[in-house]
Design a protein around this motif. Sequence first.
Motif, mmCIF file in Angstrom:
data_model
loop_
_atom_site.group_PDB
_atom_site.id
_atom_site.type_symbol
_atom_site.label_atom_id
_atom_site.label_comp_id
_atom_site.label_asym_id
_atom_site.label_seq_id
_atom_site.Cartn_x
_atom_site.Cartn_y
_atom_site.Cartn_z
ATOM 1 N N GLU A 1 34.842 33.850 44.047
ATOM 2 C CA GLU A 1 34.810 33.688 42.595
ATOM 3 C C GLU A 1 35.100 35.010 41.891
ATOM 4 O OE1 GLU A 1 31.595 32.245 39.218
ATOM 5 O OE2 GLU A 1 31.490 31.384 41.243
ATOM 6 N N VAL A 2 34.589 36.104 42.458
ATOM 7 C CA VAL A 2 34.870 37.415 41.885
ATOM 8 C C VAL A 2 36.358 37.708 41.928
ATOM 9 C CG1 VAL A 2 34.522 39.903 42.166
ATOM 10 C CG2 VAL A 2 32.602 38.357 42.428
ATOM 11 N N VAL A 3 36.987 37.463 43.086
ATOM 12 C CA VAL A 3 38.414 37.747 43.249
ATOM 13 C C VAL A 3 39.239 36.930 42.262
ATOM 14 C CG1 VAL A 3 40.365 37.564 44.826
ATOM 15 C CG2 VAL A 3 38.185 38.475 45.639
ATOM 16 N N ARG A 4 38.874 35.676 42.060
ATOM 17 C CA ARG A 4 39.636 34.843 41.137
ATOM 18 C C ARG A 4 39.485 35.293 39.685
ATOM 19 N NH1 ARG A 4 38.807 30.722 45.047
ATOM 20 N NH2 ARG A 4 36.688 30.302 44.344
ATOM 21 N N SER A 5 38.440 36.060 39.400
ATOM 22 C CA SER A 5 38.226 36.531 38.032
ATOM 23 C C SER A 5 38.960 37.827 37.724
ATOM 24 C CB SER A 5 36.723 36.742 37.789
ATOM 25 O OG SER A 5 36.252 37.894 38.477
ATOM 26 N N LEU A 6 39.575 38.431 38.728
ATOM 27 C CA LEU A 6 40.181 39.746 38.546
ATOM 28 C C LEU A 6 41.513 39.669 37.802
ATOM 29 C CD1 LEU A 6 39.474 41.277 42.068
ATOM 30 C CD2 LEU A 6 38.197 41.664 39.958
ATOM 31 N N ASP A 7 41.796 40.713 37.066
ATOM 32 C CA ASP A 7 43.065 40.855 36.357
ATOM 33 C C ASP A 7 43.846 41.991 37.017
ATOM 34 O OD1 ASP A 7 45.191 41.248 34.686
ATOM 35 O OD2 ASP A 7 44.000 41.706 32.891
ATOM 36 N N PRO A 8 44.850 41.672 37.833
ATOM 37 C CA PRO A 8 45.565 42.732 38.561
ATOM 38 C C PRO A 8 46.333 43.699 37.682
ATOM 39 C CG PRO A 8 46.578 40.575 38.943
ATOM 40 C CD PRO A 8 45.335 40.337 38.154
ATOM 41 N N THR A 9 46.451 43.410 36.376
ATOM 42 C CA THR A 9 47.116 44.363 35.491
ATOM 43 C C THR A 9 46.177 45.498 35.092
ATOM 44 O OG1 THR A 9 46.526 43.144 33.475
ATOM 45 C CG2 THR A 9 48.587 42.537 34.573
ATOM 46 N N ARG A 10 44.883 45.357 35.368
ATOM 47 C CA ARG A 10 43.917 46.425 35.093
ATOM 48 C C ARG A 10 43.823 47.305 36.337
ATOM 49 N NH1 ARG A 10 38.533 43.687 32.824
ATOM 50 N NH2 ARG A 10 37.907 45.896 32.929
ATOM 51 N N SER A 11 43.910 48.595 36.164
ATOM 52 C CA SER A 11 44.024 49.498 37.311
ATOM 53 C C SER A 11 42.825 49.412 38.250
ATOM 54 C CB SER A 11 44.203 50.945 36.831
ATOM 55 O OG SER A 11 43.094 51.348 36.050
ATOM 56 N N ASN A 12 41.603 49.297 37.704
ATOM 57 C CA ASN A 12 40.442 49.237 38.597
ATOM 58 C C ASN A 12 40.395 47.915 39.346
ATOM 59 O OD1 ASN A 12 39.836 47.980 36.089
ATOM 60 N ND2 ASN A 12 37.636 48.129 36.502
ATOM 61 N N HIS A 13 40.813 46.823 38.698
ATOM 62 C CA HIS A 13 40.871 45.538 39.391
ATOM 63 C C HIS A 13 41.954 45.553 40.471
ATOM 64 C CE1 HIS A 13 38.747 42.884 36.135
ATOM 65 N NE2 HIS A 13 38.083 43.988 36.421
ATOM 66 N N ALA A 14 43.083 46.178 40.167
ATOM 67 C CA ALA A 14 44.162 46.268 41.147
ATOM 68 C C ALA A 14 43.708 47.041 42.376
ATOM 69 C CB ALA A 14 45.381 46.948 40.522
ATOM 70 N N ALA A 15 43.011 48.155 42.159
ATOM 71 C CA ALA A 15 42.513 48.938 43.292
ATOM 72 C C ALA A 15 41.500 48.152 44.096
ATOM 73 C CB ALA A 15 41.897 50.237 42.783
ATOM 74 N N PHE A 16 40.656 47.369 43.420
ATOM 75 C CA PHE A 16 39.661 46.576 44.141
ATOM 76 C C PHE A 16 40.330 45.492 44.980
ATOM 77 C CE2 PHE A 16 36.468 43.088 44.295
ATOM 78 C CZ PHE A 16 35.529 43.748 45.092
ATOM 79 N N LEU A 17 41.380 44.876 44.448
ATOM 80 C CA LEU A 17 42.118 43.889 45.242
ATOM 81 C C LEU A 17 42.660 44.507 46.519
ATOM 82 C CD1 LEU A 17 44.032 41.896 42.493
ATOM 83 C CD2 LEU A 17 42.494 40.917 44.201
ATOM 84 N N GLN A 18 43.108 45.755 46.426
ATOM 85 C CA GLN A 18 43.574 46.439 47.629
ATOM 86 C C GLN A 18 42.437 46.551 48.648
ATOM 87 O OE1 GLN A 18 46.667 47.108 47.930
ATOM 88 N NE2 GLN A 18 47.549 47.517 45.930
ATOM 89 N N GLU A 19 41.253 46.895 48.175
ATOM 90 C CA GLU A 19 40.113 47.060 49.080
ATOM 91 C C GLU A 19 39.665 45.730 49.663
ATOM 92 O OE1 GLU A 19 38.940 49.972 50.193
ATOM 93 O OE2 GLU A 19 40.659 50.696 49.081
ATOM 94 N N CYS A 20 39.885 44.640 48.956
ATOM 95 C CA CYS A 20 39.477 43.317 49.445
ATOM 96 C C CYS A 20 40.178 42.935 50.743
ATOM 97 C CB CYS A 20 39.749 42.254 48.379
ATOM 98 S SG CYS A 20 38.592 42.285 46.987
ATOM 99 N N THR A 21 41.332 43.535 50.994
ATOM 100 C CA THR A 21 42.044 43.206 52.231
ATOM 101 C C THR A 21 41.275 43.635 53.472
ATOM 102 O OG1 THR A 21 43.316 45.268 52.188
ATOM 103 C CG2 THR A 21 44.271 43.373 51.060
ATOM 104 N N THR A 22 40.260 44.507 53.319
ATOM 105 C CA THR A 22 39.467 44.909 54.485
ATOM 106 C C THR A 22 38.714 43.723 55.074
ATOM 107 O OG1 THR A 22 37.572 45.553 53.104
ATOM 108 C CG2 THR A 22 39.199 47.260 53.615
ATOM 109 N N LEU A 23 38.439 42.690 54.275
ATOM 110 C CA LEU A 23 37.737 41.516 54.787
ATOM 111 C C LEU A 23 38.651 40.639 55.645
ATOM 112 C CD1 LEU A 23 35.355 40.275 51.962
ATOM 113 C CD2 LEU A 23 35.013 42.003 53.719
ATOM 114 N N LEU A 24 39.934 40.967 55.681
ATOM 115 C CA LEU A 24 40.860 40.215 56.528
ATOM 116 C C LEU A 24 40.918 40.778 57.939
ATOM 117 C CD1 LEU A 24 43.817 39.648 54.039
ATOM 118 C CD2 LEU A 24 41.840 38.186 54.482
ATOM 119 N N ARG A 25 40.190 41.849 58.190
ATOM 120 C CA ARG A 25 40.151 42.385 59.550
ATOM 121 C C ARG A 25 39.511 41.367 60.478
ATOM 122 N NH1 ARG A 25 37.898 48.456 58.114
ATOM 123 N NH2 ARG A 25 39.852 49.284 57.295
ATOM 124 N N GLY A 26 40.040 41.304 61.664
ATOM 125 C CA GLY A 26 39.540 40.320 62.617
ATOM 126 C C GLY A 26 40.412 39.087 62.703
ATOM 127 N N ALA A 27 41.438 39.002 61.850
ATOM 128 C CA ALA A 27 42.359 37.873 61.948
ATOM 129 C C ALA A 27 43.140 37.972 63.249
ATOM 130 C CB ALA A 27 43.316 37.868 60.758
#
Length: 482
Positions: free
Chosen positions: A299-325
């Motif tokens: 729900e947090v990820v869906r609320s993000l606005d990638p045009t905002r720099s801090n949200h964009a940086a956080f989206l980059q960090e969210c990819t760490t949860l894809l480890r283990g694929a």
Amino acid sequence: MPRRHLRMTGAADCSLGAALRALRTELDLPGAFPPEVLAEAAEAARAPDLSAHEDATDLPLLTIDPPGSTDLDQAMHLERRRDGRGYRVHYAIADVAAFLRPGGALDAEAHRRVTTLYFPDDRIPLHPPVLSEGAASLLPGEPRPAALWRIDLDGDGRAVRADVTRALVRSRAKLDYAGVQQQLDTGAAEEPLALLRDIGRLREEQEAARGGISLNVPEQEIVQQGGSYGLAYRATLPAEGWNAQISLLTGMAAARLMADTGTGILRTLPIAPDGAVARLRRSAHALRVDWPHHVPYAEVVRSLDPTRSNHAAFLQECTTLLRGAGYTAFDDGELPDPAVHAAVADLYTHCTAPLRRLVDRYASELCLAATAGKEPPGWVREALPALPKEMAEGTRRAGTVERACVDLVEAALLEGRVGELFDAYVVDVQERDPAAGTVQLRDPAVVGRIEGGTAPLPLGERLRVRLTRAGPASRTVLFAPA
């Protein structure tokens, strides 16, 4: 850590471009294709095996890709079902198997390379360009062999039927994301293109309902600014997300076909461990992203606005949860455990990018056999046990390339600023040495190691830091407490 899609603009001839070229040599990556592979590819390009392909060249397909792309894996045609109860998705996937002889030089080289490797300024392809950017690519106006999916959706966007057959297809138009978005926004898009928004939104609603999440990670563009470098985020367009939903839909349909027949290879991802989620929460705090404890991650990820720099940086960090694929093969009628991809929140496989990823060719063959009610080809079944390990090694190599590129770009970005002070947040602390860890800068959005202090780092807290090392030559960004 792999976090970013990087694209270079206007810096290929500068020191960063030279450093990227040196990186290719240092990592001992595949180079030029051997002569026997090029010869076999050229012959296959002239005479692909079309004996099993029905004629579907009357289907008005279109492709949507970044500008300048020539390795086109997918083409689509969207329409309303004749019974008025939903939609039909036609999705053509490049039929690489029509060009490769199992056990031949071209096949062996693909198993050696496994994936296309991407650099900010170039790529190392899986297949020779005569195929990947020519005879096998779904370029407009050219008849091409394909695995043609037909997926029926109900009015809510749920898949109710799916099959795939070999077909000869012809794309009518090569579109890019910006152009598609403009047509959709201005109302200029007519069906079938206009249905991309309708179907894409319905599929996004289905994704949210099942607890899945798509990370619309912004592309980070490297630009040269005078004698230095800069990083500028390019937020993804809604049309890119809707296009990705069609690919996800096909991957889920393919996984279901495999599950029904008891033979296949799935893309799996276990649920992220608590420690990884806790670290991501600290990154959210560092970047001033609101994440109440009772709100789920998706729900947090869906609320993000990638045009905002801090949200964009956080989206980059969210990819760490894809480890283990990883990839899990099965051939005994029993689904593996785990079988689900946690981010998709359903069964899923990779099948839509065979020009760029080895496993997709095998997934297509398994699904073609399943639709026809036949046993998979022997060469497919024989390769299944080794495929997960091959894909793991290829994915590891791609991750190494991405990590090295990110490190290099961040180091180049901060070159010449050694000694400067920055505001940062501590997002990770080493257990063995609590005075060392990782800090995240908000501006610029850089993550780097910190060491050299005497006191334990304040986890999750703001910290003034001094840059002690940076530059393309070292590929390292290092900070110390100020």
